[in-house]
Design a protein around this motif. Structure first.
Motif, PDB file in Angstrom:
ATOM      1  N   ALA A  18       0.858  -1.183   0.000  1.00 39.64           N
ATOM      2  CA  ALA A  18       0.000   0.000   0.000  1.00 39.64           C
ATOM      3  C   ALA A  18       0.891   1.228   0.000  1.00 39.64           C
ATOM      4  N   ASP A  19       0.390   2.321  -0.569  1.00 43.49           N
ATOM      5  CA  ASP A  19       1.206   3.526  -0.610  1.00 43.49           C
ATOM      6  C   ASP A  19       1.026   4.405   0.616  1.00 43.49           C
ATOM      7  N   SER A  20       0.307   3.902   1.619  1.00 43.26           N
ATOM      8  CA  SER A  20       0.230   4.576   2.912  1.00 43.26           C
ATOM      9  C   SER A  20       0.689   3.578   3.975  1.00 43.26           C
ATOM     10  N   VAL A  21       1.116   4.080   5.089  1.00 41.46           N
ATOM     11  CA  VAL A  21       1.714   3.224   6.110  1.00 41.46           C
ATOM     12  C   VAL A  21       0.641   2.565   6.963  1.00 41.46           C
ATOM     13  N   ASP A  22       0.776   1.260   7.151  1.00 43.09           N
ATOM     14  CA  ASP A  22      -0.104   0.478   8.004  1.00 43.09           C
ATOM     15  C   ASP A  22       0.509   0.461   9.401  1.00 43.09           C
ATOM     16  N   VAL A  23      -0.140   1.131  10.336  1.00 45.28           N
ATOM     17  CA  VAL A  23       0.435   1.216  11.678  1.00 45.28           C
ATOM     18  C   VAL A  23       0.489  -0.141  12.372  1.00 45.28           C
ATOM     19  N   SER A  24      -0.200  -1.145  11.827  1.00 49.19           N
ATOM     20  CA  SER A  24      -0.144  -2.471  12.438  1.00 49.19           C
ATOM     21  C   SER A  24       1.191  -3.170  12.158  1.00 49.19           C
ATOM     22  N   ILE A  25       1.962  -2.683  11.170  1.00 49.85           N
ATOM     23  CA  ILE A  25       3.282  -3.253  10.889  1.00 49.85           C
ATOM     24  C   ILE A  25       4.316  -2.393  11.616  1.00 49.85           C
ATOM     25  N   GLU A  26       4.341  -2.495  12.947  1.00 49.56           N
ATOM     26  CA  GLU A  26       5.284  -1.711  13.733  1.00 49.56           C
ATOM     27  C   GLU A  26       6.681  -2.310  13.660  1.00 49.56           C
ATOM     28  N   LEU A  27       6.765  -3.630  13.609  1.00 47.48           N
ATOM     29  CA  LEU A  27       8.040  -4.324  13.510  1.00 47.48           C
ATOM     30  C   LEU A  27       8.043  -5.160  12.249  1.00 47.48           C
ATOM     31  N   PRO A  28       9.195  -5.278  11.592  1.00 44.67           N
ATOM     32  CA  PRO A  28       9.265  -6.135  10.407  1.00 44.67           C
ATOM     33  C   PRO A  28       8.889  -7.582  10.737  1.00 44.67           C
ATOM     34  N   TYR A  41       9.499 -10.960   3.725  1.00 41.51           N
ATOM     35  CA  TYR A  41       9.854  -9.988   4.750  1.00 41.51           C
ATOM     36  C   TYR A  41       8.976  -8.760   4.540  1.00 41.51           C
ATOM     37  N   LYS A  42       8.148  -8.442   5.542  1.00 39.05           N
ATOM     38  CA  LYS A  42       7.245  -7.293   5.465  1.00 39.05           C
ATOM     39  C   LYS A  42       7.755  -6.184   6.366  1.00 39.05           C
ATOM     40  N   PHE A  43       7.719  -4.950   5.849  1.00 37.88           N
ATOM     41  CA  PHE A  43       8.078  -3.804   6.671  1.00 37.88           C
ATOM     42  C   PHE A  43       7.366  -2.567   6.147  1.00 37.88           C
ATOM     43  N   ALA A  44       7.334  -1.534   6.971  1.00 37.21           N
ATOM     44  CA  ALA A  44       6.668  -0.283   6.615  1.00 37.21           C
ATOM     45  C   ALA A  44       7.634   0.876   6.774  1.00 37.21           C
ATOM     46  N   LEU A  45       7.525   1.842   5.866  1.00 32.91           N
ATOM     47  CA  LEU A  45       8.297   3.082   5.953  1.00 32.91           C
ATOM     48  C   LEU A  45       7.320   4.238   6.111  1.00 32.91           C
ATOM     49  N   ASP A  46       7.538   5.066   7.119  1.00 33.64           N
ATOM     50  CA  ASP A  46       6.624   6.181   7.350  1.00 33.64           C
ATOM     51  C   ASP A  46       7.011   7.442   6.583  1.00 33.64           C
ATOM     52  N   GLU A  47       8.150   7.382   5.879  1.00 27.56           N
ATOM     53  CA  GLU A  47       8.564   8.497   5.020  1.00 27.56           C
ATOM     54  C   GLU A  47       9.578   7.988   4.009  1.00 27.56           C
ATOM     55  N   LYS A  48       9.834   8.785   2.959  1.00 21.20           N
ATOM     56  CA  LYS A  48      10.853   8.423   1.968  1.00 21.20           C
ATOM     57  C   LYS A  48      12.210   8.408   2.653  1.00 21.20           C
ATOM     58  N   ASP A  68      19.877  -1.907  -0.795  1.00 14.51           N
ATOM     59  CA  ASP A  68      20.541  -0.677  -0.368  1.00 14.51           C
ATOM     60  C   ASP A  68      20.115   0.409  -1.337  1.00 14.51           C
ATOM     61  N   THR A  69      18.967   1.039  -1.042  1.00 14.21           N
ATOM     62  CA  THR A  69      18.417   2.004  -1.979  1.00 14.21           C
ATOM     63  C   THR A  69      17.422   2.937  -1.289  1.00 14.21           C
ATOM     64  N   TYR A  70      17.049   3.985  -1.957  1.00 11.66           N
ATOM     65  CA  TYR A  70      16.075   4.960  -1.497  1.00 11.66           C
ATOM     66  C   TYR A  70      14.685   4.464  -1.866  1.00 11.66           C
ATOM     67  N   MET A  71      13.766   4.468  -0.891  1.00  7.81           N
ATOM     68  CA  MET A  71      12.413   3.960  -1.129  1.00  7.81           C
ATOM     69  C   MET A  71      11.375   4.951  -0.627  1.00  7.81           C
ATOM     70  N   GLN A  95      17.971  -1.540   8.138  1.00  9.92           N
ATOM     71  CA  GLN A  95      18.400  -0.250   8.658  1.00  9.92           C
ATOM     72  C   GLN A  95      17.755   0.860   7.850  1.00  9.92           C
ATOM     73  N   THR A  96      17.075   1.767   8.564  1.00  7.40           N
ATOM     74  CA  THR A  96      16.460   2.929   7.938  1.00  7.40           C
ATOM     75  C   THR A  96      17.132   4.182   8.504  1.00  7.40           C
ATOM     76  N   LYS A  97      16.576   5.325   8.185  1.00  8.63           N
ATOM     77  CA  LYS A  97      17.159   6.600   8.603  1.00  8.63           C
ATOM     78  C   LYS A  97      17.365   6.670  10.118  1.00  8.63           C
ATOM     79  N   ASP A  98      16.373   6.225  10.871  1.00  7.19           N
ATOM     80  CA  ASP A  98      16.455   6.389  12.322  1.00  7.19           C
ATOM     81  C   ASP A  98      16.199   5.118  13.122  1.00  7.19           C
ATOM     82  N   LYS A  99      16.079   3.965  12.451  1.00  3.42           N
ATOM     83  CA  LYS A  99      15.813   2.712  13.170  1.00  3.42           C
ATOM     84  C   LYS A  99      16.619   1.575  12.570  1.00  3.42           C
TER      85      LYS A  99
END
Length: 109
Positions: A18-28, A41-48, A68-71, A95-99
């Motif tokens: 989905a192109d919006s973040v699902d808050v239920s996917i808090e952890l991968p 492997y499922k994960f969510a990004l709350d920003e680019k 290893d890319t920008y998403m 590894q993301t910007k802050d987590k």
């Protein structure tokens, strides 16, 4: 949803759920676990942001870079090709910007 190929170092299918973040996917989430051929492997990004994903042995030895890319923001599912891994336990490091997340998975053949 369409399959989007963001991978720079590895040709693996990445599906934007989905192109919006699902808050239920808090952890991968890694499934099925254990696995013998393919794993998801499922994960969510709350920003680019830049995303890096690596596989390590449980002893900390680097095995393979997966991503290893920008998403863009969204929910993702990656089909991880684990058929080349030997029976044993492994860690996925996301590894993301802050987590940073670690998920343990088991290969059983």
């Amino acid at each position: 949803a369409d399959t989007l190929d963001f991978s720079i170092k590895c040709d693996i299918p990445i599906r934007m759920i989905a192109d919006s973040v699902d808050v239920s996917i808090e952890l991968p989430i890694t499934y099925p676990n254990p696995s013998s051929t393919n794993m998801f492997y499922k994960f969510a990004l709350d920003e680019k942001q830049n995303v890096k994903m690596d596989i390590f042995g449980t002893n900390g030895q680097f095995i393979q870079n997966i991503l290893d890319t920008y998403m863009p923001e969204g929910n993702y599912e990656i089909n991880l090709p684990v058929y080349n891994l030997k029976t044993g336990s492994y860690l996925i490091k996301l590894q993301t910007k802050d987590k940073t997340f670690f998920n343990k998975f088991i290969i059983h053949k």
